[in-house]
Design an enzyme around this catalytic site. Structure first.
Site, PDB file in Angstrom:
ATOM      1  N   GLN A  81       0.892  -1.307   0.025  1.00 11.99           N
ATOM      2  CA  GLN A  81      -0.037   0.032  -0.173  1.00 11.99           C
ATOM      3  C   GLN A  81       0.898   1.290   0.117  1.00 11.99           C
ATOM      4  O   GLN A  81       2.190   1.287   0.142  1.00 11.99           O
ATOM      5  CB  GLN A  81      -0.891   0.029   1.245  1.00 11.99           C
ATOM      6  CG  GLN A  81      -1.852  -1.070   1.212  1.00 11.99           C
ATOM      7  CD  GLN A  81      -2.645  -1.191   2.459  1.00 11.99           C
ATOM      8  OE1 GLN A  81      -2.650  -1.803   3.422  1.00 11.99           O
ATOM      9  NE2 GLN A  81      -3.508   0.050   2.678  1.00 11.99           N
ATOM     10  N   HIS A  82       0.252   2.321  -0.278  1.00  9.84           N
ATOM     11  CA  HIS A  82       0.613   3.692  -0.182  1.00  9.84           C
ATOM     12  C   HIS A  82       1.797   4.361  -0.993  1.00  9.84           C
ATOM     13  O   HIS A  82       2.038   5.559  -0.971  1.00  9.84           O
ATOM     14  CB  HIS A  82       1.092   3.849   1.314  1.00  9.84           C
ATOM     15  CG  HIS A  82       0.075   3.309   2.536  1.00  9.84           C
ATOM     16  ND1 HIS A  82      -0.994   4.003   2.685  1.00  9.84           N
ATOM     17  CD2 HIS A  82       0.493   2.326   3.181  1.00  9.84           C
ATOM     18  CE1 HIS A  82      -1.389   3.236   3.624  1.00  9.84           C
ATOM     19  NE2 HIS A  82      -0.640   2.436   4.262  1.00  9.84           N
ATOM     20  N   ASP A 239      -2.274  -4.791  -0.268  1.00  9.38           N
ATOM     21  CA  ASP A 239      -2.122  -6.261  -0.053  1.00  9.38           C
ATOM     22  C   ASP A 239      -2.628  -6.663   1.339  1.00  9.38           C
ATOM     23  O   ASP A 239      -3.323  -7.747   1.159  1.00  9.38           O
ATOM     24  CB  ASP A 239      -0.508  -6.581   0.237  1.00  9.38           C
ATOM     25  CG  ASP A 239       0.001  -5.485   1.042  1.00  9.38           C
ATOM     26  OD1 ASP A 239      -0.536  -4.728   1.779  1.00  9.38           O
ATOM     27  OD2 ASP A 239       1.546  -5.621   1.084  1.00  9.38           O
TER      28      ASP A 239
HETATM   29  O1  5SP Z   1       1.518   0.135   4.818  1.00  8.45           O
HETATM   30  C1  5SP Z   1       1.181  -0.984   4.915  1.00  8.45           C
HETATM   31  C2  5SP Z   1      -0.317  -0.908   5.600  1.00  8.45           C
HETATM   32  O2  5SP Z   1      -0.809   0.342   5.812  1.00  8.45           O
HETATM   33  C3  5SP Z   1       1.908  -2.060   4.818  1.00  8.45           C
HETATM   34  O3  5SP Z   1       1.304  -3.131   5.161  1.00  8.45           O
HETATM   35  C4  5SP Z   1       2.229  -2.353   3.574  1.00  8.45           C
HETATM   36  O4  5SP Z   1       1.117  -2.639   2.602  1.00  8.45           O
HETATM   37  C5  5SP Z   1       3.456  -3.175   2.932  1.00  8.45           C
HETATM   38  O5  5SP Z   1       3.038  -4.437   3.310  1.00  8.45           O
HETATM   39  P1  5SP Z   1       4.082  -5.719   3.322  1.00  8.45           P
HETATM   40  O6  5SP Z   1       5.025  -5.585   2.126  1.00  8.45           O
HETATM   41  O7  5SP Z   1       4.822  -5.619   4.521  1.00  8.45           O
HETATM   42  O8  5SP Z   1       3.140  -7.123   2.957  1.00  8.45           O
END
Ligand code: 5SP
Ligand code: ADP
Length: 481
Positions: A81-82, A239
């Site tokens: 995300q983000h 994700d």
């Molecule tokens: O920033 C967040 C949720 O807000 C994280 O969960 C990212 O989405 C990255 O996820 P992973 O790569 O650790 O699965």
């Protein structure tokens, strides 16, 4: 040809460390083929990745899947995300993407919260109080530090949007991932024009938000794409929302995900609006909500401590009174973007294994503290906690979560729940089913349940105490920064 019963679908998880692809039989949920390829993330002040690496990793992961990927009737991309992806007029990255765990925009986050009405107003409008992880703060940072990059930007995308667009040629996103930007209003389910105007981002640069169940596009007519022309492309999502689909999650069941990030979340029918900012009020990929708390330091931080100690990651030992706050990357929950790791309570008889256990305890503490906040008030506290992500395979992680939560813990046998959730979304496009119902039909959450043990409140209280006492140290960076 494969011996699958139904049409084949592809689910992709493009997460922080790697891209994973699964080819799945839409009828049974059987994984017919899989592939995985790593990415690199910069270290030092920021956390950046070149989006073109994600594409190369996707192509490599699909190559590993063999012919099955080319037989797929639909595909969906779930992604970290983000991340702020800025593209020029040719669709090429203007600069590397600023990732979710890049805390350089902490100051911009504080300023934006103040300038646009304070935490309560932000939570009411967007569902979240943005910290440095949110895309809007990264855009504000870029405008301040690299105005030439902002001027060159013709399209702004999230990681999953970038890959979807390379398949379809169309700029699209979904409500789940849009809800992590800070410029999507969860109250109106539309881009928030006031916020966009405030940060100088033209809404025309943003992708169209595709509705759940809608087709985002079809794979373009281009010989170098890893799918056959005309393959349906689903909206995709962030994700965590993809993993919620992949588990067929219903309200009341909490999930703890242990990967680069640690996350704790549940599906809710009520739109979250937490003014403290601990709970992010994300949308899910169906039409419900996904209240979620996230830490920056999880498996990578604990593996780093194990490496420093020269220990295998499972070589933990009980006992002692040492506390380790493993905030190697700063921290998001609690909101301490400038923090570094803190060690307290070291004695002559402290063993290396106890220090390692303290790192696990410190990483899990904040996630479990947020568990009750993401669940609806009427949720049954005895429902097993679903443990997923790469760390869920580790015995030390499983036992730490069990001991500090006091809950039964269920570890799904299916490994790649983000990719499976994306596959379920793709399958839903073909069958017209709700993707979560597809995942339940596939029985993806099945796995052993570890019974509840008595909650280790003494350790939780000790960590809470050190956190509180160390606040002045944690709020400022180290002298070398
Ligand atoms: O920033 C967040 C949720 O807000 C994280 O969960 C990212 O989405 C990255 O996820 P992973 O790569 O650790 O699965
Ligand atoms: N058997 C295991 N025991 C404990 N941790 C593991 C195990 N296998 C993988 N991991 C951890 O899982 C992490 C990767 O998890 P993953 O969920 O794929 O991360 P991300 O989605 O953030 O890229 C690695 O940092 C590694 O430490």
């Amino acid at each position: 040809m494969s011996a699958a019963e139904g049409p084949l679908v592809v689910g992709v998880d493009t997460s922080t460390q790697s891209t994973k692809a699964l080819v799945v039989d839409a009828a049974t949920g059987q994984v017919v083929a899989s592939g995985q390829a790593p990415h690199t993330v910069t270290s030092g002040a920021g956390r950046e990745s070149d989006p073109r690496q994600w594409w190369d990793a996707l192509c490599e992961a699909l190559r590993q899947c063999g012919d099955a990927a080319h037989e797929a009737a639909a595909v969906s991309i779930g992604g970290q995300q983000h991340g702020l992806v800025t593209l020029d007029e040719r669709g090429e990255p203007v600069r590397p993407a600023l990732l979710w765990n890049d805390v350089r925009s902490a100051q911009q986050a504080v300023r934006l919260v103040e300038e646009l009405g304070g935490p309560k107003a932000w939570a009411e409008r967007t569902g979240s109080v943005p910290g440095a992880s949110f895309t809007v703060t990264k855009w504000a940072w870029l405008a301040e530090h690299e105005p030439e990059a902002v001027r060159a930007t013709r399209a702004v995308r999230l990681p999953h949007d970038y890959l979807t667009e390379r398949l379809t040629g169309q700029g699209t996103t979904d409500r789940g991932d849009a809800s992590g930007t800070g410029w999507w209003a969860s109250g109106t389910e539309a881009y928030d024009e006031e916020t966009l105007a405030h940060v100088g981002l033209d809404p025309a640069l943003l992708p169209r938000v595709v509705r759940p169940g809608e087709v985002a596009g079809t794979v373009r007519d281009s010989h170098d794409l890893p799918f056959s022309k005309g393959t349906l492309v689903a909206p995709g999502t962030g994700d965590n929302a993809a993993a919620a689909l992949g588990l067929g999650l219903r309200p009341g069941t909490p999930v703890l995900s242990l990967g680069t990030s640690g996350t704790v979340y549940a599906v809710s029918r009520r739109r979250p609006t937490d003014p403290t900012g601990t709970v992010a009020g994300f949308a899910d990929a169906r039409g419900d909500w996904l209240p979620l708390a996230c830490t920056l330091n999880c498996t990578l931080a604990v593996d780093r401590v194990a490496a420093l100690l020269g220990l295998d990651r499972e070589a933990v030992e009980p006992g002692g009174s040492v506390t380790l706050l493993p905030y190697l990357d700063g921290e998001r929950t609690p909101n301490l973007p400038h923090a570094s790791g803190v060690l307290h309570g070291l004695r002559h008889d402290t063993t290396a294994g106890q220090l390692l256990q303290a790192a696990y305890d410190g990483a899990v503490h904040a996630l479990l503290g947020a568990l009750d906040l993401v669940l609806d008030e009427d949720a049954d506290r005895d429902t097993p906690l679903l443990l997923i992500g790469g760390g869920a395979r580790g015995t030390a992680w499983q036992q730490t979560v069990r001991r500090l939560s006091g809950r039964p813990v269920q570890v799904p046998e299916a490994r790649e729940l983000v990719a499976l959730g994306a596959a379920a979304q793709a399958a839903g496009l073909l069958t017209g089913e709700d993707p979560a119902a597809v995942a339940r039909r596939w029985n993806t959450a099945a796995g052993p349940v570890l019974e509840a043990v008595e909650r280790d409140r003494a350790t939780l209280d000790r960590i809470t105490g050190v956190l509180s006492d160390a606040a002045p140290l944690l709020e400022r960076g180290t002298d070398t920064e």
